[in-house]
Scaffold this active site. Sequence first.
Site, short mmCIF file in Angstrom:
data_model
loop_
_atom_site.label_atom_id
_atom_site.label_comp_id
_atom_site.label_asym_id
_atom_site.label_seq_id
_atom_site.Cartn_x
_atom_site.Cartn_y
_atom_site.Cartn_z
N THR A 1 0.80 -1.23 0.00
CA THR A 1 0.00 0.00 0.00
C THR A 1 0.83 1.28 0.00
O THR A 1 1.90 1.35 0.60
CB THR A 1 -0.93 0.03 1.22
OG1 THR A 1 -0.13 -0.05 2.40
CG2 THR A 1 -1.92 -1.10 1.20
N SER B 1 7.36 -2.70 0.67
CA SER B 1 6.34 -2.52 1.69
C SER B 1 5.77 -1.10 1.69
O SER B 1 6.25 -0.21 0.99
CB SER B 1 6.90 -2.89 3.05
OG SER B 1 5.86 -3.17 3.95
N HIS B 2 4.78 -0.91 2.52
CA HIS B 2 3.94 0.30 2.60
C HIS B 2 4.72 1.60 2.73
O HIS B 2 5.75 1.66 3.38
CB HIS B 2 2.99 0.18 3.80
CG HIS B 2 3.74 0.10 5.10
ND1 HIS B 2 4.07 1.22 5.83
CD2 HIS B 2 4.22 -0.95 5.78
CE1 HIS B 2 4.72 0.86 6.91
NE2 HIS B 2 4.84 -0.46 6.91
N GLY B 3 4.20 2.61 2.07
CA GLY B 3 4.71 3.96 2.24
C GLY B 3 6.09 4.22 1.66
O GLY B 3 6.67 5.27 1.92
N ASN C 1 8.23 2.54 4.49
CA ASN C 1 8.69 3.92 4.57
C ASN C 1 10.16 4.09 4.18
O ASN C 1 10.88 4.89 4.78
CB ASN C 1 8.43 4.49 5.96
CG ASN C 1 6.96 4.51 6.28
OD1 ASN C 1 6.16 5.04 5.51
ND2 ASN C 1 6.58 3.88 7.37
#
Length: 133
Positions: free
Chosen positions: A45, A62-64, A82
């Site tokens: 995401t 992974s996310h962000g 992140n």
Amino acid sequence: VSQSRYGGRFPEVRFESLIHPRAWISSTSRIQAGCLVFANAMINTNVNVGRHVSINLSCNISHGSSIADFVSIAPGVNIAGNVSIGYGSEIGVGASVIPKVSIMREAIVGAGSVVTKCVPAGKTVVGVPARVL
């Protein structure tokens, strides 16, 4: 992925992104023009992928996370949440990047390395944990 214009030297050239049918990309992630996403790649995401990025076989992003233009990610790379990867960087086969790390512009991460700290621009890091050569 829709076509878009590349506003560089040849504005009339249009680039498509090629995404393997066995790749999985979250509906909240964004892939720019000219990207290659290979089989079994997983983009979670809220990931932003720049133009002309190669995400090879069995990568996990992974996310962000944010990936700038002209980045090359080799097979089997794991990028935690992140993470920021700068323009023109290269991530070697099987490398891992822990959360909230920045890999700056035109840096190189060696195969199998584990990145636990930010990587300065133009530097090459290798090892576990990764250190500047």
